[in-house]
Write an enzyme that holds these catalytic residues in place. Sequence first.
Site, PDB file in Angstrom:
ATOM      1  N   ASN A  67       0.782  -1.261  -0.030  1.00 46.70           N
ATOM      2  CA  ASN A  67      -0.030  -0.081  -0.122  1.00 46.70           C
ATOM      3  C   ASN A  67       0.856   1.187   0.143  1.00 46.70           C
ATOM      4  OD1 ASN A  67      -2.188   1.725   0.423  1.00 46.70           O
ATOM      5  ND2 ASN A  67      -3.276  -0.166   1.525  1.00 46.70           N
ATOM      6  N   HIS A  97      21.688   2.724  14.386  1.00 47.68           N
ATOM      7  CA  HIS A  97      23.068   3.270  14.747  1.00 47.68           C
ATOM      8  C   HIS A  97      23.434   2.792  16.052  1.00 47.68           C
ATOM      9  CE1 HIS A  97      23.567   6.275  11.647  1.00 47.68           C
ATOM     10  NE2 HIS A  97      22.146   6.467  11.697  1.00 47.68           N
ATOM     11  N   ALA A 141      -1.833  -3.139  13.180  1.00 44.21           N
ATOM     12  CA  ALA A 141      -1.519  -1.712  12.791  1.00 44.21           C
ATOM     13  C   ALA A 141      -0.963  -0.856  13.961  1.00 44.21           C
ATOM     14  CB  ALA A 141      -2.672  -0.823  12.651  1.00 44.21           C
ATOM     15  N   THR A 146      10.006  -5.635  17.264  1.00 41.79           N
ATOM     16  CA  THR A 146      11.489  -5.646  17.751  1.00 41.79           C
ATOM     17  C   THR A 146      12.284  -7.317  17.892  1.00 41.79           C
ATOM     18  OG1 THR A 146      11.237  -5.600  20.017  1.00 41.79           O
ATOM     19  CG2 THR A 146      11.541  -3.557  18.905  1.00 41.79           C
ATOM     20  N   LYS A 147      11.425  -8.069  17.794  1.00 37.09           N
ATOM     21  CA  LYS A 147      11.544  -9.472  18.176  1.00 37.09           C
ATOM     22  C   LYS A 147      11.028 -10.549  17.115  1.00 37.09           C
ATOM     23  CE  LYS A 147      12.492  -8.935  22.934  1.00 37.09           C
ATOM     24  NZ  LYS A 147      12.179  -9.339  24.419  1.00 37.09           N
TER      25      LYS A 147
END
Length: 167
Positions: A67, A97, A141, A146-147
């Site tokens: 989309n 970073h 949504a 992060t895992k």
Amino acid sequence: MSHIERVRRAIRLTEDLNALRYADQDAIRAAWNELTEQTVDESFHLIPPVYSVHGINIRVGRNVFVNQNCRFDDIVGIDIGDDVMIGPGVSLITGGHPVDPADRRNGITSAPIVIGRNVWIGASAMILQGVTVGDDSVVAAGAVVTKDVPPRTLVAGVPATVVKKLD
């Protein structure tokens, strides 16, 4: 080609792609092919605009829908399986970073992202470096993943956690 040259190339090619009319999916697929240096299947469907860092580190399977306003930060690989649906405003971010302030401007961290088969990624979700989303899963949504997400699982929230297993 240097990192800077790849970034400039991707910006130029995504600007060209984003100027195309939505109805001209053949031209959109051709522009995507040029950006990624791979031939995408005829079933690939994208609604511009789209953004990419390199372009050449993205692999897309068959019957993938992207989309509008999605971001592919492909410092390293992004692998998207067959039958994936990516909602508006989704970000796939393979780079970052170092956290240490002394190192922050001196380097980049990166790890590939793998999106399994038949995954649905909801609007404005973000999937971060090193994550694999298992087959048949749903990323709600706004989730920040992060895992790794196990197959057939719904995840939601910031950071994303398992809401339920899908039968």
